[in-house]
Structures are given as C-alpha cells and as structure tokens.
Motif scaffolding. Sequence first.
Motif, PDB file in Angstrom:
ATOM      1  N   ASN A 247     -24.689  22.944  23.130  1.00  0.00           N
ATOM      2  CA  ASN A 247     -24.465  23.671  24.385  1.00  0.00           C
ATOM      3  C   ASN A 247     -23.369  24.735  24.262  1.00  0.00           C
ATOM      4  OD1 ASN A 247     -26.379  22.194  25.820  1.00  0.00           O
ATOM      5  ND2 ASN A 247     -24.908  20.629  26.426  1.00  0.00           N
TER       6      ASN A 247
ATOM      7  N   GLU B 176     -20.393  18.921  29.559  1.00  0.00           N
ATOM      8  CA  GLU B 176     -21.581  19.212  28.752  1.00  0.00           C
ATOM      9  C   GLU B 176     -21.256  20.009  27.499  1.00  0.00           C
ATOM     10  OE1 GLU B 176     -23.012  23.278  31.107  1.00  0.00           O
ATOM     11  OE2 GLU B 176     -24.190  21.425  31.294  1.00  0.00           O
TER      12      GLU B 176
ATOM     13  N   SER C 120     -24.016  18.129  22.991  1.00  0.00           N
ATOM     14  CA  SER C 120     -22.919  18.892  23.598  1.00  0.00           C
ATOM     15  C   SER C 120     -22.489  20.047  22.706  1.00  0.00           C
ATOM     16  CB  SER C 120     -21.728  17.973  23.899  1.00  0.00           C
ATOM     17  OG  SER C 120     -21.084  17.525  22.724  1.00  0.00           O
TER      18      SER C 120
END
Length: 690
Positions: free
Chosen positions: A196, A76, A193
């Motif tokens: 994140n 992730e 991503s």
Amino acid sequence: MKKFLCIAFVLFTLISFSQVDRTKIPESGPTPEINLGEPVKYELKNGMKLILVKNDKLPRVFFNLFIDRQPLFEGEKAGISLLTSDLLGKGTKNISKDEFIEMIDFMGANLNLSASGASGSSLSKFFPDLIDLLADGLFNPVFDQDEFTKSLDRFKEGIKADENSVPAAARRVENILAYGKNHPNSEYATIESLNNITFNDIEPFFNEYFLPNNSYMVIIGDFDVDSTINQIEKLFKKWKKGKISDKAIKTNSNSKIAIHFIDMPNAIQSEVSFQNLIEMRRNNSEYFSLLLSNKILGGGPENRLEQQIRENKGYTYVARSSFGSSKYSKSRFRAYTSTREEVTDSAVVEMLNEIKKIREIDVTEKELNDVKAKYFGNFVLATESPSTIANYTVQIETQNLDKDYYKNYLSNINSVTVSDVKNAANKYFNIDNGQIVVTGKGSALADKLENITFDGKKLAVYYYDKYGNSIEKPIFNKEISSDVTAETIINKYIEKIGGSEKLNSVSTISLEASVTIPGAPFKPKAIIKEKSPNLTSMEMSVEGMGTLMKQKFDGNNGYMEQMGQKIPMENDQLESERSQKGLFDELYMDTATMEIVSLGPVDGKDAYKIKTKENSFNYYDAESGLLIMTEESTTQGGNTITSITKFSDYREVDGILYAFKREINAGPQKIEFEITNVVFNEEISDEFFK
C-alpha cells in the motif's frame, strides 16, 4: 534429507553464543555518586532544544537527536516509518550516496539517520563536519525510486522469512493481546501494508512527522559550546515547525487470568509468557521499588525464575521478566521463557508460582542487598558510555524528572525496603488479571494446557492464529478413515512425485542451493552430490571466504573437512550413512513397522503424521500427498535436540516433483535452503566421493 540436516548442524557450530555471567556478586559498599555533568541549554526559534554537556576526557563528541512524539499508528501503510528510515542517509541533493558514505568513513565517524531522530559520533576535530553532514542528510535527503524498491523488497523478504517463526508469531500476538489491534505497540508490517506504500508517500510522511518543536539534541564530549550552538542555529533554522498530534492512545483492559494459545505446528519448543498492562512513569515514586522487585523475580541470571525453571527443574536455559515505562500509554510487565514441548504446562505453573510467591512472601534482606550491589555495578558502568548519558539527559527533559534524578538514582535504589518490593509486586505483577500466552505445537500441548489448574482453579484456554485472530479450537487429531494406512500414504507420495519406476531410474542427484542463516553476515552456497545407493558429497562456500566445510562419504567411510582439518566420521554417523538404501527414502521404507500417529493441521493444511522410526516422524499433506515436514529428536549430552524440516515449492524436474525449498529449525536456530539447480543422472565417478 540427512544431507541438509548435516549441513545445518555444522553451520550451527559456526554461530557464537554469549555466555551467562555468573560471577559472584560483590558486597555492597558506599552508594556511588553519579555526575552527568552540568548541561548548557539553548532553544532555537523553531522549538528545537539543545542540551550540551562539556566533557574533555577524550577528544570525541557524541550527539543524539531525539523526536519526542507519541507512537504512530500507521494503519493500512504499516511499515512506512521503517521504509523512510531505511532511505535516509543514502546521499543528499548536494552529495551522492557513495560520497556521503566515504566522507563519514574518512572521518572515522558514525552517523545514523531515521524518521524518529539521529545519532552519531566523531573525533572532536571532525565534529563540525559531522554536523554539516547531519543537517544536509535531514533537510536535503534524496528519496530515490530505485533505493525505495530495493528497501521494499528487503522488508518483504524479511516478512516471508519470519512467516513460520515461532518467536516472531509469539511476540506479534502477545502485543495484540496486550494492547489491541489498533494500537501502535501492536502494529506490524505485512506484505499487504507494504504494497500500500508508494514512493510518493515517503517524503510527505517524513515532512509531516519529523518536526523541530518536539525535538531535543544532546551533545556530549570535547567541543566548543558557543561555536556549536552558532553552527546548529545556522543549519537548523530552516527546519519548520509543524502540528504535533496529541490524540489519546487507547489500550485494552486486562481480563481475568487465562491461557491464550497460538498453534504453530512447526514449533520445536514453546514460547511461554505472562503479561499484564501497568501504568508506570519514571517519575513515579514506586519506580525504584518495581525496578528491584523485577530484578529479583526475573531481571538477571541470578533471578528466581531462572533458578526455579532452569536450575531446579531443568525446563529451559533462560527465564526472565521485564517491565516498561511510558508517558504516552500503558506499558507491560512481562515474564517469559522458551521451553521444551513436553514440559510446557509445567513451566507455565512454575512461572505463575514464582510471581505469586514474590507477591505474598517477603524477599530476604540478603536477596535485596545482592541485587542492589549488582545494580550499582551495572549502573556505574553504563554511565561511562556517552550514549547512556545522552539518554539520561533526554529523559530528564522529556519525562518531567528532577534535574538530580540520575544523580540520586543509586540512593533511591538503596532506600528500597523489603516491604517496598512486596508492595510493588502486588500492585504491578497483576496475576489475577494477566494473560498467559503460549505459542507452540497444538497437537502436543492443547490437552495439557486445558488441564492446568492454578490456585485450585482450572484456567480457561483461548485459541488464536499466528496473526492474533481469535479462532475456535482447532481439531488437532481428526478421525482417520479405516482405508488409510502408512502404506497407502507412502505409496501416494511416491506416485505424486513421479512413481517408483521413474524414481528408481535416478542414479545420481546434483544440486546447488543458496543458504540463508538469519542474522549471519554471509550467505553460503551449497553444492550437494549423491550417488545411489549412499555415496554423498557436500561443500559449503562463501564468496570471498572460500570453503566453509566439506563432507564426503564413499559408501563405507567418510570425513568432514573444516578450517583445513579433516575429521573422520564418528561410528554412529557412519552407521547412519551406510544404512541408506537409495536416493529416495520412501522407496525403501518398511511400512509394516510404521504407524499413523495423527491427522491434524500443519500450516493450515491437514497432514498425516507418520512415525517412521523411534523419535522420527514424517508429515504428508492429506490432500496432495506431498511430504511437507519431518521431525527428528536426538539426545546429545543428556539434552534432547529436536529438528524440524519443512518442504515447499515443489517443482518438476525431468518428470519428478522435487522440493526446492527446505527450512530447518533446531532449537532457536533456523537455516533455509533455496535450491537453484537440480540435475538427475549426472555422470559422477565413485572416486569423486573419496
């Protein structure tokens, strides 16, 4: 829109392309002997291994610090290693960013730091100073919040720029199909991503994976061995051991041969590849046989793929093949090309035929000897580079190679026989269980691909989106309602952007735009002015470089000025400019001569494709009515050149919707225009356009 296309084609001429080397292959001589030098090896207490090779031919030193670890699956937070690498080398806790860079420049050195290692070189007298900077940069890095934000924004912009890139989509899905989605080799960063990843993730990530106990540092050049070992031991002893991941990496198994298709409606040409996974290590006894088998099939400009697909058929400019080797996971054999839309299916068949041929029919002795001779020259030339020698030295240490592996490299190549080539092709070019991956325009290709037969069997076709997700076959040509005509579509567009009365009230358009050319070291600014019915002025400039080009048309005559030279417009361009009837093309279109070609998906939206004239098409969003794409083909020197322009980011200016973003694709080239300012009805005299 012609104004933007004209600028694009002028800019394309400013980009240089490398030429294929087609020099005659020399006859084979005695097998050269390669001596990489006798290394001195030393291991620090933390597990870091030094490999030092003394070579005093030149007063320079090259080093490569290599972290031998299996590929990381970042999940992730895909993209964190790229972000971390981008932040390294921008100062330390002891030295500011500017001072760090100035010190490297003063020495005339180079120093590259990343999350997976480092490399650099300098004059011998500066090498101790370079090692000091290396250690400071790695062990005292400054991970700055502002630099993190800037890097994050740059990577996001790069992802956005590649969103509609056909080659980028092709490579992404090829990797996913080969390895599966949860494999490091198929992982890619996304906006999600990257979002994140926080600033506080960077330093812990670097400390966890940048470890000495699986690192190798190769130093080659004119330096004192003992003093260098002492210096490195003193500086690098603070580097602490850590746990090295040894989790097995799983890969997909190849399936029965089939075609895997990715629909990219904006594709000008198709990306075609054949791939299968292989188990290959450099210490494999068949490595050299595979090396030459690939070389004959697609490893250079004289290869069979290029001779057949380019020279004999004229489908493309370049066709190649390659294979990888890895001690951590399976790697790929891959044959690939980019080809014209109308011959994509034929290119697929020709590629498969060439792979089949090298598996079933012996290559000639001359063919084999020619590629050996070519390889000898390339290999010997490569060993003149310190970086190449460093890579070879690391490979000997990390891939369980014999210490004389590269000393005997050319002898091993020379010993490959015709039967060895055939055996390697049969084992590693797995045509029965490979994947044919095609990326292109579905409305033009799907039916053709579904009718491809090979070895007497029709190949199955599977469909994917540009992120590798399996999908049902899209409906490329949907049924069109009887009450929809070219006239209703054009009228809907005119009303959507402001209406005919409002558009007819515009006498001039003045705009400024920022121009992005992927890979170019500059970002031009464009100023375009138009006056009804057909007067135009365009100027392209770069800060610090001045004007790149200028073009003017006064309604009757025109010229282009580039590099200080004025070039009159050619007759065909003059006719095209004179034929313009106003500032908004749709107001003057003769819809009676136009036809609706299809209704199908374009970037996930249904769009009407309308043929406006021979080899020219407009695409209008079926729901909003807005123009979203144009396609135009021209013939130059016997070659067909197709340009596709995409329109987006419509904004209202004085009651008119105007597309502030235009992306132009022509062959492998792409140019983006981000309009920053639009002014309607500015007072501009006719003299301005002369």
